[in-house]
Design a protein around this motif. Structure first.
Motif, PDB file in Angstrom:
ATOM      1  N   UNK A 197       0.865  -1.180   0.000  1.00  0.00           N
ATOM      2  CA  UNK A 197       0.000   0.000   0.000  1.00  0.00           C
ATOM      3  C   UNK A 197       0.900   1.228   0.000  1.00  0.00           C
ATOM      4  N   UNK A 198       0.629   2.164  -0.876  1.00  0.00           N
ATOM      5  CA  UNK A 198       1.471   3.348  -0.981  1.00  0.00           C
ATOM      6  C   UNK A 198       0.664   4.425  -1.695  1.00  0.00           C
ATOM      7  N   UNK A 199       0.324   5.503  -0.997  1.00  0.00           N
ATOM      8  CA  UNK A 199      -0.476   6.569  -1.609  1.00  0.00           C
ATOM      9  C   UNK A 199       0.283   7.893  -1.678  1.00  0.00           C
ATOM     10  N   UNK A 200       1.615   7.823  -1.644  1.00  0.00           N
ATOM     11  CA  UNK A 200       2.412   9.058  -1.706  1.00  0.00           C
ATOM     12  C   UNK A 200       2.489   9.553  -3.141  1.00  0.00           C
ATOM     13  N   UNK A 201       1.952  10.731  -3.396  1.00  0.00           N
ATOM     14  CA  UNK A 201       1.953  11.281  -4.757  1.00  0.00           C
ATOM     15  C   UNK A 201       0.788  10.743  -5.571  1.00  0.00           C
ATOM     16  N   UNK A 202       0.659  11.254  -6.780  1.00  0.00           N
ATOM     17  CA  UNK A 202      -0.429  10.809  -7.659  1.00  0.00           C
ATOM     18  C   UNK A 202      -0.250   9.336  -8.033  1.00  0.00           C
ATOM     19  N   UNK A 203      -1.346   8.697  -8.450  1.00  0.00           N
ATOM     20  CA  UNK A 203      -1.325   7.269  -8.809  1.00  0.00           C
ATOM     21  C   UNK A 203      -0.727   7.085 -10.204  1.00  0.00           C
ATOM     22  N   UNK A 252      -8.386   9.900  -1.117  1.00  0.00           N
ATOM     23  CA  UNK A 252      -7.148   9.437  -0.476  1.00  0.00           C
ATOM     24  C   UNK A 252      -6.782   8.010  -0.848  1.00  0.00           C
ATOM     25  N   UNK A 298      -7.588   2.820   2.700  1.00  0.00           N
ATOM     26  CA  UNK A 298      -7.448   1.382   2.901  1.00  0.00           C
ATOM     27  C   UNK A 298      -8.381   0.907   3.993  1.00  0.00           C
ATOM     28  N   UNK A 324      -9.308   2.080  -4.609  1.00  0.00           N
ATOM     29  CA  UNK A 324      -9.195   2.170  -6.066  1.00  0.00           C
ATOM     30  C   UNK A 324      -9.679   0.906  -6.776  1.00  0.00           C
ATOM     31  N   UNK A 364      -7.378   9.892 -10.736  1.00  0.00           N
ATOM     32  CA  UNK A 364      -8.086  10.766  -9.801  1.00  0.00           C
ATOM     33  C   UNK A 364      -8.222  10.140  -8.416  1.00  0.00           C
ATOM     34  N   UNK A 365      -8.284   8.805  -8.352  1.00  0.00           N
ATOM     35  CA  UNK A 365      -8.332   8.161  -7.037  1.00  0.00           C
ATOM     36  C   UNK A 365      -6.997   8.412  -6.341  1.00  0.00           C
ATOM     37  N   UNK A 366      -7.055   8.951  -5.138  1.00  0.00           N
ATOM     38  CA  UNK A 366      -5.828   9.235  -4.399  1.00  0.00           C
ATOM     39  C   UNK A 366      -5.220  10.590  -4.713  1.00  0.00           C
ATOM     40  N   UNK A 367      -5.900  11.419  -5.504  1.00  0.00           N
ATOM     41  CA  UNK A 367      -5.294  12.703  -5.883  1.00  0.00           C
ATOM     42  C   UNK A 367      -5.610  13.814  -4.881  1.00  0.00           C
ATOM     43  N   UNK A 407       0.763   4.999   3.644  1.00  0.00           N
ATOM     44  CA  UNK A 407       0.182   3.802   3.045  1.00  0.00           C
ATOM     45  C   UNK A 407      -1.262   3.971   2.637  1.00  0.00           C
ATOM     46  N   UNK A 408      -2.017   4.794   3.392  1.00  0.00           N
ATOM     47  CA  UNK A 408      -3.442   4.903   3.089  1.00  0.00           C
ATOM     48  C   UNK A 408      -4.085   6.217   3.502  1.00  0.00           C
ATOM     49  N   UNK A 409      -3.375   7.089   4.195  1.00  0.00           N
ATOM     50  CA  UNK A 409      -3.999   8.350   4.642  1.00  0.00           C
ATOM     51  C   UNK A 409      -3.799   9.498   3.670  1.00  0.00           C
ATOM     52  N   UNK A 410      -2.766   9.407   2.872  1.00  0.00           N
ATOM     53  CA  UNK A 410      -2.475  10.484   1.942  1.00  0.00           C
ATOM     54  C   UNK A 410      -1.402  11.424   2.475  1.00  0.00           C
ATOM     55  N   UNK A 411      -0.927  12.289   1.588  1.00  0.00           N
ATOM     56  CA  UNK A 411       0.165  13.214   1.906  1.00  0.00           C
ATOM     57  C   UNK A 411      -0.376  14.473   2.572  1.00  0.00           C
ATOM     58  N   UNK A 455      -0.978  17.498  -1.015  1.00  0.00           N
ATOM     59  CA  UNK A 455      -0.858  16.282  -1.836  1.00  0.00           C
ATOM     60  C   UNK A 455       0.420  16.221  -2.671  1.00  0.00           C
TER      61      UNK A 455
END
Lengths: 454, 454
Positions: free
Chosen positions: A183-189, B145, B148, B159, B194-197, B411-415, B453
């Protein structure tokens, strides 16, 4: 043009740049056999990321188009060669390292899907995505098209297994995206953006794959139906209640084509045959298998056969996989890839039948039915120009039919060059414009697979 | 500034634009309580896509920043308000339609995750992603975000369930991406982009979700360990062989904090507790549960308890979910979200222990252990400035520690805003530059959640 290529040849190891006309000609087309294919000035066969970078720096300097190519098994013309450009094949990029502890593999793009499966199986691990062509298609091509397959209905498509990529951009910059973190959400996908981009945004030179423990043993259920609607109804009932690991459909043409070749006793009079598997509830999925058998029976199946014997089950799966070559034995093929919402499956099949009648063509429909992803196989005589034209017309009409039913022009093969004329009307102008904005941001000179994908 | 807002107020239904200072102040921060939060000039509460379009056209015309906000439960400051901008909350966008036949739901972003789960459960369907905050976080925020949760270890993250989006871009254009087709590779993977952006590329106004049939009943296994390494070893052994539907870790601090509140007889002397579930092999996953119990025992667990009673199992899962509020009862929290490759789990925990000692802080580690995604909970007294500073330092050191172990800063909260200073060194300059290129292509004036982000 020779001096242009000389720069490239000087920059790369001996034998990397191939100009032999016969070899270059053999890289003109992928399996889509695009009739409008050009001829590249060279085929470039790098082994390392740094070599791909050199190619792209050279291409940018000279403003020349680069068509990336995996194993050449694409069905939408995503690897169609262009006059005056080069084809960059990843066929010699074949290293793989498996890490059983993190359940990941780091692979170069040129390995076949089947080779990846085999390499990880040695560690008791499993790479699920299984396009029908898995024995001959490359993992890089799978990622470039976000390839699907038979087990996707439960296990997802290629993008679900890509944790990280190394890509080389148009200007030769190498970028690492993602990596061996689950799991890794750092930065855009951005990893996900490159999956399915068909070589239009960058060239994939390394992939980090997520692996699962070896799949459990499953049961297989085969059912024949006198009409397609009954089979389609069963698909909706089954997927609403359980998670089959395979739910495949073959129409009468496919059944008979396979039976012609394999003589395994398939019901030649059936309008539809379903091949379904489960590895879920009950020992070896047997509880689910019993449920599916019951649903098939209730839906009016004329014959239902269940087996927990893996070899026996595999024989039916192989029959389904064999449908494409079996139908191909009857002529040249235009292989469609339209997807529809599940309830529209029977309408899609009957609509394709009408199109076949109208144009006096043989069209067989096989489908990853559980995903609503169908492959109408348009058979034609390529030496008969009028028939070839009618096949092309049918190809387009099938996409229009699918879109009219709420479906897509491509479920898993990609847009390539063959489907590009239908893309904008499918996506709509706003989404198309957004595609162009991204393309322009990443490949401002439009040298990466221009004219394909978007 | 009043005249600027007047334009917006005139364009939207009564009550959509809120300027009451107390209400505006209550939208300054999300759950990350960013100390550097500004104050918006207004909170805008649209109900429809067209209203969001009007907001963005207005913001573009005036060059004003827009901070999109779901339920305000974000933990990285992704919804921190900015001085002179507006906060656009999706809290009144709460429509949902479930289609049981296609197993999809079309929902506006403002529904809570739990409300989505409940709405689809009425049709025998299941939306898997389950962040710990599922009862109070919005589905739109989950998508922004790529949230997770606990069941991700088997069922994947947000996603994996997003088939389509409607997004409003910076200039007010509404774009539909994807839709109710289970497989669709036409055009670039923009839905996934867009997911996670985190609201930096556009505002999500509608979502098409993929649903599964109701989850099978499962078994739960709870194990206590005298040392963390033994628990971490068990995680690697289990995930290499089977697919648990939950594999959660709590350290001694969390165990004791939960036991203080719930008094359910947890082993206060344990260094680690694992809560594991399976809904896979054997009746109600019992074969997998027996396997996990054996692995825990072999790894040296001091206590192992298995149950197939859903209520009993749920009590332990609830205990794990309660760890965050239980630890929060001891002070203010900085909630970390670093991920590491599975074999580094114990090193991460011991490294965090050292950081806690060094800064004289209480830090509890809980983890979605099967994904290597850990949540170090840094406890501090917010009225003690020196301690608050030390907490901030520890927050950064934990990210450095994770990255040093091959892990990620989130991992799942976002930047959000809190982790942005660490993003570039984690991604590297090439990937960071690629993020900026995409951002610039979609939001050239940088008005969408600027500074967050990316």
């Amino acid at each position: 043009m020779d001096s242009v290529l000389d720069d490239l040849i000087a920059d790369l190891p001996n034998g990397t740049v191939v100009t032999d006309p016969d070899i270059v000609a053999s890289y003109r087309q992928d399996r889509a056999a695009d009739p409008n294919a050009g001829t590249a000035m060279a085929v470039v066969r790098p082994r390392r990321t740094e070599e791909v970078q050199a190619v792209m720096r050279w291409a940018t300097a000279h403003g020349l188009p680069v068509v990336p190519r995996g194993a050449g098994t694409g069905l939408s013309g995503g690897a169609t060669a262009l006059d005056g450009g080069i084809v960059l094949t990843t066929e010699r990029m074949r290293d793989i390292t498996v890490d059983p502890v993190t359940r990941t593999a780091v692979t170069q793009p040129g390995l076949f899907n089947a080779e990846v499966k085999k390499a990880v199986a040695e560690y008791g691990l499993w790479y699920p995505p299984d396009p029908s062509s898995f024995e001959i298609c490359s993992i890089g091509g799978n990622i470039a098209t976000n390839a699907g397959g038979l087990c996707c209905v439960k296990y997802g498509v290629t993008t679900d297994y890509v944790l990280g990529l190394q890509v080389v951009l148009a200007d030769g910059t190498a970028v690492r995206l993602g990596g061996p973190r689950l799991k890794d959400v750092a930065g855009l996908s951005l990893t996900k953006l490159f999956v399915g981009s068909e070589g239009s945004l960058g060239i994939i030179t390394e992939v980090t794959l997520k692996l699962l423990p070896t799949q459990h043993r499953g049961c297989t259920v085969v059912a024949s139906f006198a009409d397609v609607q009954a089979a389609a109804d069963a698909v909706v009932t089954i997927t609403g209640k359980i998670r089959p690991s395979m739910l495949e459909f073959m129409d009468a043409v496919a059944i008979n084509a396979v039976e012609d070749k394999l003589k395994m006793g398939l019901d030649r009079k059936a309008a539809a045959m379903m091949v379904a598997s489960s590895d879920d509830r009950g020992p070896a999925g047997s509880e689910d298998a019993a449920f599916m058998a019951q649903v098939f029976t209730d839906a009016g199946a004329t014959e239902v056969f269940s087996t927990s014997d893996p070899d026996e089950g595999e024989a039916f799966v192989a029959a389904r996989r064999f449908a494409i070559p079996a139908v191909e034995a009857k002529g040249s093929l235009l292989l469609e890839d339209v997807g529809v919402p599940l309830p529209a499956l029977a309408d899609l099949v009957s609509g394709v039948e009408k199109i076949a009648e109208q144009h006096a063509l043989m069209i067989s429909v096989i489908a990853h039915a559980g995903d609503g992803n169908t492959h109408p196989l348009i058979v034609f005589d390529s030496s008969d120009h009028a028939e070839a034209d009618r096949a092309q017309t049918a190809f387009g009409e099938i996409m229009d039919l699918a879109v009219g039913l709420g479906g897509t022009i491509t479920g898993e093969h990609g847009v390539g060059r063959l489907k590009r004329p239908w893309l904008e009307s499918y996506l709509g102008p706003e989404a198309m414009e957004l595609n162009h904005r991204i393309k322009k941001a990443l490949d401002p000179d439009n040298i990466l697979n221009p004219g394909a994908a978007i």
